[in-house]
Enzyme design. Structure first.
Site, PDB file in Angstrom:
ATOM      1  N   SER A  11       1.147  -1.513  -0.130  1.00  0.00           N
ATOM      2  CA  SER A  11      -0.094   0.120  -0.125  1.00  0.00           C
ATOM      3  C   SER A  11       0.725   1.199   0.002  1.00  0.00           C
ATOM      4  O   SER A  11       0.731   2.227   0.548  1.00  0.00           O
ATOM      5  CB  SER A  11      -0.766  -0.146   1.356  1.00  0.00           C
ATOM      6  OG  SER A  11       0.180  -0.665   2.304  1.00  0.00           O
ATOM      7  N   TRP A  14       3.164   3.063  -5.684  1.00  0.00           N
ATOM      8  CA  TRP A  14       1.924   2.326  -6.648  1.00  0.00           C
ATOM      9  C   TRP A  14       1.052   1.306  -5.786  1.00  0.00           C
ATOM     10  O   TRP A  14      -0.467   1.577  -6.827  1.00  0.00           O
ATOM     11  CB  TRP A  14       3.009   2.435  -7.489  1.00  0.00           C
ATOM     12  CG  TRP A  14       2.658   1.118  -8.476  1.00  0.00           C
ATOM     13  CD1 TRP A  14       3.270   0.197  -9.062  1.00  0.00           C
ATOM     14  CD2 TRP A  14       1.742   1.589  -9.419  1.00  0.00           C
ATOM     15  NE1 TRP A  14       3.144  -0.573  -9.530  1.00  0.00           N
ATOM     16  CE2 TRP A  14       1.787   0.288 -10.792  1.00  0.00           C
ATOM     17  CE3 TRP A  14       0.843   2.219  -9.694  1.00  0.00           C
ATOM     18  CZ2 TRP A  14       1.216   0.698 -11.843  1.00  0.00           C
ATOM     19  CZ3 TRP A  14       0.437   2.302 -10.980  1.00  0.00           C
ATOM     20  CH2 TRP A  14       0.754   1.242 -11.789  1.00  0.00           C
ATOM     21  N   PHE A  98      11.623  -5.922   0.476  1.00  0.00           N
ATOM     22  CA  PHE A  98      10.694  -6.556   1.615  1.00  0.00           C
ATOM     23  C   PHE A  98       9.985  -8.174   0.862  1.00  0.00           C
ATOM     24  O   PHE A  98       9.486  -9.102   2.771  1.00  0.00           O
ATOM     25  CB  PHE A  98       9.812  -5.398   1.606  1.00  0.00           C
ATOM     26  CG  PHE A  98       9.827  -4.192   2.215  1.00  0.00           C
ATOM     27  CD1 PHE A  98      10.827  -4.458   3.155  1.00  0.00           C
ATOM     28  CD2 PHE A  98       9.959  -2.776   1.659  1.00  0.00           C
ATOM     29  CE1 PHE A  98      12.082  -3.547   4.062  1.00  0.00           C
ATOM     30  CE2 PHE A  98      10.277  -1.664   2.703  1.00  0.00           C
ATOM     31  CZ  PHE A  98      11.409  -1.775   2.680  1.00  0.00           C
ATOM     32  N   ALA A 154       3.290   6.788 -10.684  1.00  0.00           N
ATOM     33  CA  ALA A 154       2.325   6.976 -10.023  1.00  0.00           C
ATOM     34  C   ALA A 154       1.411   7.205  -9.830  1.00  0.00           C
ATOM     35  O   ALA A 154       0.265   7.905  -9.611  1.00  0.00           O
ATOM     36  CB  ALA A 154       2.284   5.938  -8.808  1.00  0.00           C
ATOM     37  N   LYS A 206      15.527  -0.822 -15.441  1.00  0.00           N
ATOM     38  CA  LYS A 206      15.641   0.699 -16.336  1.00  0.00           C
ATOM     39  C   LYS A 206      15.405   0.933 -14.655  1.00  0.00           C
ATOM     40  O   LYS A 206      16.005   2.228 -15.325  1.00  0.00           O
ATOM     41  CB  LYS A 206      14.213  -0.056 -16.784  1.00  0.00           C
ATOM     42  CG  LYS A 206      12.972   0.201 -16.203  1.00  0.00           C
ATOM     43  CD  LYS A 206      12.524   1.705 -15.685  1.00  0.00           C
ATOM     44  CE  LYS A 206      11.170   1.406 -14.381  1.00  0.00           C
ATOM     45  NZ  LYS A 206      11.218   2.485 -13.479  1.00  0.00           N
ATOM     46  N   ARG A 270      11.202   8.591  -9.266  1.00  0.00           N
ATOM     47  CA  ARG A 270      12.249   8.469  -7.975  1.00  0.00           C
ATOM     48  C   ARG A 270      13.581   8.591  -7.559  1.00  0.00           C
ATOM     49  O   ARG A 270      14.609   9.281  -7.705  1.00  0.00           O
ATOM     50  CB  ARG A 270      11.820   8.127  -6.791  1.00  0.00           C
ATOM     51  CG  ARG A 270      10.155   8.416  -6.744  1.00  0.00           C
ATOM     52  CD  ARG A 270       9.201   7.266  -5.923  1.00  0.00           C
ATOM     53  NE  ARG A 270       9.190   5.746  -6.248  1.00  0.00           N
ATOM     54  CZ  ARG A 270       8.432   5.216  -6.131  1.00  0.00           C
ATOM     55  NH1 ARG A 270       7.913   5.326  -4.490  1.00  0.00           N
ATOM     56  NH2 ARG A 270       8.850   3.832  -7.127  1.00  0.00           N
ATOM     57  N   LYS A 299      10.104   4.334  -1.249  1.00  0.00           N
ATOM     58  CA  LYS A 299      11.692   4.076  -1.393  1.00  0.00           C
ATOM     59  C   LYS A 299      12.299   3.763  -2.314  1.00  0.00           C
ATOM     60  O   LYS A 299      11.386   3.045  -3.746  1.00  0.00           O
ATOM     61  CB  LYS A 299      11.652   2.362  -1.030  1.00  0.00           C
ATOM     62  CG  LYS A 299      10.672   1.506   0.685  1.00  0.00           C
ATOM     63  CD  LYS A 299      11.999   2.558   1.191  1.00  0.00           C
ATOM     64  CE  LYS A 299      11.601   2.189   2.909  1.00  0.00           C
ATOM     65  NZ  LYS A 299      12.577   3.051   3.638  1.00  0.00           N
ATOM     66  N   GLN A 301      14.098   2.010  -5.473  1.00  0.00           N
ATOM     67  CA  GLN A 301      14.800   0.709  -6.298  1.00  0.00           C
ATOM     68  C   GLN A 301      16.158   0.158  -6.941  1.00  0.00           C
ATOM     69  O   GLN A 301      16.665  -0.739  -7.073  1.00  0.00           O
ATOM     70  CB  GLN A 301      13.523  -0.193  -6.921  1.00  0.00           C
ATOM     71  CG  GLN A 301      12.433  -0.325  -6.537  1.00  0.00           C
ATOM     72  CD  GLN A 301      12.166  -1.380  -5.128  1.00  0.00           C
ATOM     73  OE1 GLN A 301      11.782  -2.277  -5.368  1.00  0.00           O
ATOM     74  NE2 GLN A 301      12.329  -0.623  -4.120  1.00  0.00           N
TER      75      GLN A 301
HETATM   76  P1  NAD Z   1       6.742   2.651  -2.411  1.00  0.00           P
HETATM   77  O1  NAD Z   1       8.182   3.333  -2.331  1.00  0.00           O
HETATM   78  O2  NAD Z   1       5.675   3.823  -1.374  1.00  0.00           O
HETATM   79  O3  NAD Z   1       7.518   2.487  -0.599  1.00  0.00           O
HETATM   80  C1  NAD Z   1       6.664   2.130   0.437  1.00  0.00           C
HETATM   81  C2  NAD Z   1       5.715   1.212   0.902  1.00  0.00           C
HETATM   82  O4  NAD Z   1       6.751   0.351   1.280  1.00  0.00           O
HETATM   83  C3  NAD Z   1       5.031   1.369   2.071  1.00  0.00           C
HETATM   84  O5  NAD Z   1       4.460   0.872   1.638  1.00  0.00           O
HETATM   85  C4  NAD Z   1       5.174   0.988   3.517  1.00  0.00           C
HETATM   86  O6  NAD Z   1       4.661   0.817   4.041  1.00  0.00           O
HETATM   87  C5  NAD Z   1       6.455  -0.122   2.901  1.00  0.00           C
HETATM   88  N1  NAD Z   1       7.497  -1.027   3.595  1.00  0.00           N
HETATM   89  C6  NAD Z   1       8.244   0.141   4.702  1.00  0.00           C
HETATM   90  N2  NAD Z   1       9.288  -1.278   5.564  1.00  0.00           N
HETATM   91  C7  NAD Z   1       8.550  -2.179   5.079  1.00  0.00           C
HETATM   92  C8  NAD Z   1       8.536  -3.313   5.777  1.00  0.00           C
HETATM   93  N3  NAD Z   1       9.097  -3.568   6.061  1.00  0.00           N
HETATM   94  N4  NAD Z   1       8.110  -4.348   4.994  1.00  0.00           N
HETATM   95  C9  NAD Z   1       6.883  -4.272   3.967  1.00  0.00           C
HETATM   96  N5  NAD Z   1       6.398  -2.939   3.551  1.00  0.00           N
HETATM   97  C10 NAD Z   1       7.625  -1.941   4.202  1.00  0.00           C
HETATM   98  O7  NAD Z   1       6.585   1.625  -2.995  1.00  0.00           O
HETATM   99  P2  NAD Z   1       5.373   1.232  -4.068  1.00  0.00           P
HETATM  100  O8  NAD Z   1       5.876   2.682  -4.561  1.00  0.00           O
HETATM  101  O9  NAD Z   1       4.521   0.854  -4.284  1.00  0.00           O
HETATM  102  O10 NAD Z   1       6.466   0.455  -4.420  1.00  0.00           O
HETATM  103  C11 NAD Z   1       6.589  -0.678  -4.731  1.00  0.00           C
HETATM  104  C12 NAD Z   1       6.710  -1.484  -6.435  1.00  0.00           C
HETATM  105  O11 NAD Z   1       6.002  -0.656  -7.788  1.00  0.00           O
HETATM  106  C13 NAD Z   1       8.284  -1.412  -6.200  1.00  0.00           C
HETATM  107  O12 NAD Z   1       9.288  -2.359  -7.168  1.00  0.00           O
HETATM  108  C14 NAD Z   1       8.073   0.320  -6.983  1.00  0.00           C
HETATM  109  O13 NAD Z   1       9.833   0.050  -8.268  1.00  0.00           O
HETATM  110  C15 NAD Z   1       7.658  -0.518  -8.347  1.00  0.00           C
HETATM  111  N6  NAD Z   1       6.579   0.892  -9.096  1.00  0.00           N
HETATM  112  C16 NAD Z   1       6.629   2.096  -8.099  1.00  0.00           C
HETATM  113  C17 NAD Z   1       5.293   2.839  -9.158  1.00  0.00           C
HETATM  114  C18 NAD Z   1       5.328   4.125  -8.240  1.00  0.00           C
HETATM  115  O14 NAD Z   1       5.270   5.538  -9.598  1.00  0.00           O
HETATM  116  N7  NAD Z   1       5.535   4.526  -7.685  1.00  0.00           N
HETATM  117  C19 NAD Z   1       5.148   2.612 -10.786  1.00  0.00           C
HETATM  118  C20 NAD Z   1       5.165   1.887 -10.965  1.00  0.00           C
HETATM  119  C21 NAD Z   1       5.905  -0.244 -10.072  1.00  0.00           C
HETATM  120  P1  13P Z   2      10.945   5.012  -9.607  1.00  0.00           P
HETATM  121  O1  13P Z   2      11.013   4.154  -8.705  1.00  0.00           O
HETATM  122  O2  13P Z   2      11.963   6.031 -10.108  1.00  0.00           O
HETATM  123  O3  13P Z   2       9.678   6.712  -9.030  1.00  0.00           O
HETATM  124  O4  13P Z   2       9.808   4.865 -11.119  1.00  0.00           O
HETATM  125  C1  13P Z   2       8.774   4.589 -11.483  1.00  0.00           C
HETATM  126  C2  13P Z   2       8.361   3.852 -12.007  1.00  0.00           C
HETATM  127  O5  13P Z   2       9.284   2.899 -12.107  1.00  0.00           O
HETATM  128  C3  13P Z   2       7.156   3.980 -12.979  1.00  0.00           C
HETATM  129  O6  13P Z   2       7.055   3.110 -14.210  1.00  0.00           O
END
Ligand code: NAD
Ligand code: 13P
Length: 352
Positions: A11, A14, A98, A154, A206, A270, A299, A301
């Site tokens: 949660s 994304w 995680f 997101a 990427k 990010r 966070k 990646q």
């Molecule tokens: P985020 O970067 O917002 O990460 C924070 C999340 O991690 C929070 O829900 C937090 O509660 C949780 N967290 C913190 N410590 C934790 C622990 N010890 N155990 C479990 N959870 C913990 O997360 P996100 O943006 O939802 O990203 C999740 C995945 O989606 C990643 O692999 C990311 O690359 C991918 N993604 C992100 C985006 C974007 O724009 N944000 C887009 C596409 C893909």
């Molecule tokens: P960032 O984690 O660098 O924000 O990338 C988000 C993403 O995966 C867009 O598709």
């Protein structure tokens, strides 16, 4: 009933947007239960309230996606086991670091006929070699796992701006179509492609290129330099994906998960943003420090993925074939200055 019950594991930024997309569709489509559970890694907010309580009261993830209503049919649940127990479709979307711990907690807790999908960009590295997150989920829980990757910042999808995404599947096209139904909306266009490894490696690798692009921004180089870094990065993405999995298709790199995700992440992600700050500080402040200060709990990646990729490359004797990937890691750990990212032509040529 024969309706599918969906649970979202994660949660964050994304994860919350995925919840919004899914919640709008389960209300419309008869083949899904309206209600969707979302597992929340519990935390206490500065107000003293629990995040999951605030989400359930306000229908907003005030910490990771403020200002956006998720849909009243989203139920935040801080209890992982309870959140998954009745589900037959599981959507995994947490930062990749995680997932090993989460999978351990879930062993024996999910039904064997559950279908899973991973939205997680990353890999883990073990003695045996790299393992993609969908594979970790699949092996640990004994369930099938598709992937969804794409050019998906997101916050833009939260505002319902048009985006595309790619669902990757192994054999079962029907399952892939079910995931497409669950995610597809008029502003989120999803295509199914039979290449799980290629799609997941695109999404994962990427993020390393995005760090390189951010360094270039921090060094105040122009668009040509950044485009060069993106081109070289894309070449390394393709070469490494094919070395790791010979089944990876060239055409996958032209899907949303490939070149489109590379572009949007290098422009607006990010990883890019924090890498820019890292270079502006001459590498004197660590990525961990900058991440904590700039992302408010979200966070990165790319930095850990660069390390994981480096381990794979050094273990296989491929370091000099992938100078961009290797250089990003060496910069991140302080062995090279940020400017090394553009000293790149001195290295040996890479695989074509
Ligand atoms: P985020 O970067 O917002 O990460 C924070 C999340 O991690 C929070 O829900 C937090 O509660 C949780 N967290 C913190 N410590 C934790 C622990 N010890 N155990 C479990 N959870 C913990 O997360 P996100 O943006 O939802 O990203 C999740 C995945 O989606 C990643 O692999 C990311 O690359 C991918 N993604 C992100 C985006 C974007 O724009 N944000 C887009 C596409 C893909
Ligand atoms: P960032 O984690 O660098 O924000 O990338 C988000 C993403 O995966 C867009 O598709």
């Amino acid at each position: 009933s024969g309706k599918s019950k969906v649970t979202i594991v994660g949660s964050g930024n994304w994860g919350s947007v995925a919840a919004k997309l899914i919640a709008s569709n389960t209300l419309k489509l008869h083949s899904f239960h309206d209600q969707v559970r979302m597992w929340v890694f519990e935390e206490t907010l500065p107000s003293g309230e629990k995040l999951s309580d605030v989400i359930n009261r306000t229908n907003e993830n005030v910490k990771y996606l403020p200002g956006i209503k998720l849909g009243k049919n989203i139920i935040a649940d801080p209890d992982l086991e309870n959140a998954v127990k009745d589900a037959n479709m599981l959507v995994f979307v947490t930062p990749h670091q995680f997932m090993e711990g989460i999978c351990k907690k879930l062993v024996g807790k999910v039904n064997k006929d559950v279908e899973a999908i991973s939205l997680i960009k990353g890999m883990e590295v073990k003695k045996e070699g790299p393992r993609m997150i969908s594979n970790l989920i699949s092996e640990q829980l004994g369930i099938n796992c598709c992937v969804l990757m794409g050019a998906n910042i997101a916050n833009e999808i939260a505002l319902e701006q048009l985006s595309e995404a790619t669902v990757g599947y192994r054999e079962n096209k029907d399952i892939a179509e079910k995931w497409v139904q669950l995610f597809n909306t008029p502003y989120f266009i999803v295509t199914a492609v039979q290449d799980v490894e290629g799609i997941e490696l695109c999404g994962t690798l990427k993020n390393v290129v995005a760090i390189a692009a951010g360094l270039v921004d921090g060094l105040e180089m122009g668009n040509n330099t950044k485009a060069a870094i993106m081109r070289i990065g894309l070449r390394e993405m393709k070469a490494l994906s094919k070395l790791l999995f010979s089944s990876v298709k060239d055409s996958t790199f032209f899907e949303s998960c490939g070149v489109a995700d590379l572009i949007t992440t290098c422009l607006g992600g990010r990883n890019r943003k924090v890498a820019e700050a890292f270079a502006k500080n001459g590498g004197k402040r660590s990525f961990d420090d900058l991440e904590a200060e700039m992302l408010q709990g979200q966070k990165l990646q790319g930095v850990s993925t660069a390390k994981e990729v480096y381990e794979v490359l050094s273990h296989r004797g491929w370091l000099e074939l992938f100078p961009l990937f290797a250089t990003v890691h060496e910069i991140a750990i302080g062995h090279l200055p940020p400017s090394a990212i553009v000293k790149y032509s001195e290295h040996k040529p890479m695989l074509s």
